[in-house]
Design a protein around this motif. Structure first.
Motif, short mmCIF file in Angstrom:
data_model
loop_
_atom_site.label_atom_id
_atom_site.label_comp_id
_atom_site.label_asym_id
_atom_site.label_seq_id
_atom_site.Cartn_x
_atom_site.Cartn_y
_atom_site.Cartn_z
N SER A 71 0.81 -1.22 0.00
CA SER A 71 0.00 0.00 0.00
C SER A 71 0.84 1.27 0.00
N ASP A 103 -4.58 -1.60 5.77
CA ASP A 103 -4.17 -1.10 4.45
C ASP A 103 -3.39 -2.14 3.65
N TYR A 126 -5.38 -0.95 -4.78
CA TYR A 126 -4.52 0.16 -5.19
C TYR A 126 -4.26 0.15 -6.70
#
Length: 458
Positions: A71, A103, A126
């Motif tokens: 991340s 995350d 992402y």
């Protein structure tokens, strides 16, 4: 004080001693039968339970290739973009969005294809890469959980949960009686002899049982809510009169016939909770969409790692639910899909007293209440259960006569069974399936006794 007559034991004392021996034999016999029936299942429960209490750690290790993401310095995609990526890889209908708890965890999207069961698609939120496509609830931890609850084998074998739990409590109760000190040296809190001798295994079994007995009863009692008869009836009794929600919660919105357990992982208290419906929308009024729904859940403070069941039609709702280790953060929010207004917003504090007690027990049973200490304590309890089973098997093997099952001897006075059967009957009423199993064992034992007597008389 022993009564003596001319240096001999009085008839009263002799009768009392004989009665004590008979009672000991009766309890020992039923302790043996209970162990013979459920110890193999308890070993299975202990092994799978020991693994499952570390479910997050185990899954993160076993499935690191698709559960872990990088991340660093990257912007998250919108939820709608993540769902679009999942549907491109696995065509169908998106039914659930699971927010990553950290995350560095991937986002899980549940898709229902046109044919077959639901599929879990793991997406890197992402970059939009699809990392894994697999059947829903097929991870290592889910497999262990289904083995532990016997759900892996269907509804009927799950009834053994109640039988095993009831017999586990019976084993502890009768075990305490058999362990109770009777002027012996050793075997109370110490282990005598060496592994080559039966007394070593007897003492190991007794000492382990008295130390772990309380934990075994706790695990048995808190495991009962998952049983398919006792658990379902208690759940219905506790929550069934209020659309499946804990008593005391005001529910005055339209309800569908679907249940929360059908669409998302939920707490035991809410398995039967009905999902509300969105009111009939105004002409041309669009749904708020998943992006706005997720934003609303975040603004309402829903704990990370929540799941969102997506609306299945014009009257459907966005159902956000989360059940983290911290009980106070358990929460369910149903949003009107057209207005975004919460129809029901319920947390652990809204549960009734019985539901809160049961949920605390379940949470602790799963090793989640006290963090690592909870996990390690339950791990030791699972190891103790396995040691109890192994020591019982070795002790029986060393004691049994050649060519015989080695059932403990019958008491000479059969009247001692009356009080024991009364206690067993009370337990059977509390746990019906255990009661039926006990009744079956009693009938088998009586039939075997009658057959043995006729053989001796022949």
């Amino acid at each position: 004080m022993t009564e003596l007559t001319g240096g001999a034991v009085s008839p009263k004392s002799a009768a009392q001693a004989a009665g004590n021996i008979d009672l000991y034999r009766a309890v020992w016999r039923w302790h043996f039968y209970a162990g013979l029936l459920v110890l193999p299942f308890m070993i299975t429960l202990a092994v799978t339970g020991a693994i499952y209490i570390f479910k997050d750690e185990v899954d993160s290790f076993v499935h690191a290739d698709f559960m872990q993401v990088n991340s660093v310095n990257q912007q998250k995609l919108a939820p709608s973009g993540i769902i679009a990526a999942a549907l491109k890889a696995q065509p169908g209908t998106a039914v659930k969005y699971t927010d990553p708890p950290t995350d560095r965890r991937s986002t899980e999207i549940t898709v229902q294809p046109e044919t077959g069961g639901p599929m879990a698609i793991y997406v890197n939120q992402y970059g939009g890469e699809v990392l894994e496509i697999r059947p829903d609830r097929s991870t290592f931890a889910w497999t262990v959980r289904y083995l532990h609850s016997f759900r892996f084998f269907g509804a009927t074998p799950r009834m053994w949960i109640e039988i095993v739990a009831g017999f586990a409590i019976l084993l502890v109760a009768t075990g305490i009686y058999l362990w109770w000190p009777r002027n012996q040296r050793g075997g109370v809190l110490s282990v005598r002899g060496t592994p080559q001798r039966r007394v070593f295994w007897r003492d190991t079994h007794a000492v382990t049982g008295i130390v772990a007995g309380g934990f075994i009863v706790f695990l048995a009692a808190t495991g009962l809510p998952w049983s398919s008869v006792w658990g379902a009836k208690v759940n219905e009794w506790a929550n069934g009169s209020n659309f499946g929600y804990p008593s005391g919660l005001r529910v005055d919105v339209p309800m569908s016939q679907d249940h929360l357990d059908h669409v998302a992982k939920t707490s035991w208290s809410l398995e039967q909770a009905q999902i509300p419906e969105t009111a009939a929308p105004a002409q041309g009024m669009p749904s708020i969409g998943i992006d706005t729904a997720i934003q609303t859940f975040n603004e309402l403070g829903l704990h990370r790692g929540y799941s969102v069941a997506l609306p299945s039609g014009p009257n459907g709702v966005f159902s956000g639910s989360v059940y983290p280790d911290d009980l106070s953060q358990q929460r369910v929010i149903h949003l009107d899909q057209n207005t975004g207004e919460p129809l029901i917003d319920m947390s652990y504090s809204d549960y009734g007293p019985l539901a809160r007690i049961l949920e605390w027990g379940i949470n602790t049973h799963m090793g989640q209440t006290f963090g690592l200490a909870n996990q390690l304590l339950l791990l030791l309890a699972c190891v103790a259960i396995i040691l109890l089973a192994v020591s019982a098997a070795v002790m029986w093997w060393k004691r049994r006569p050649s060519g015989s099952l080695g059932v403990p001897p019958l008491p000479t006075d059969k009247r001692v069974f009356a009080g024991l059967f009364l206690i067993l009957g009370i337990g059977g009423l509390l746990f019906p399936l255990t009661g039926l199993a006990l009744l079956s064992l009693i009938l088998i034992d009586l039939s075997w006794q009658g057959l043995s007597q006729r053989r001796r008389a022949a």
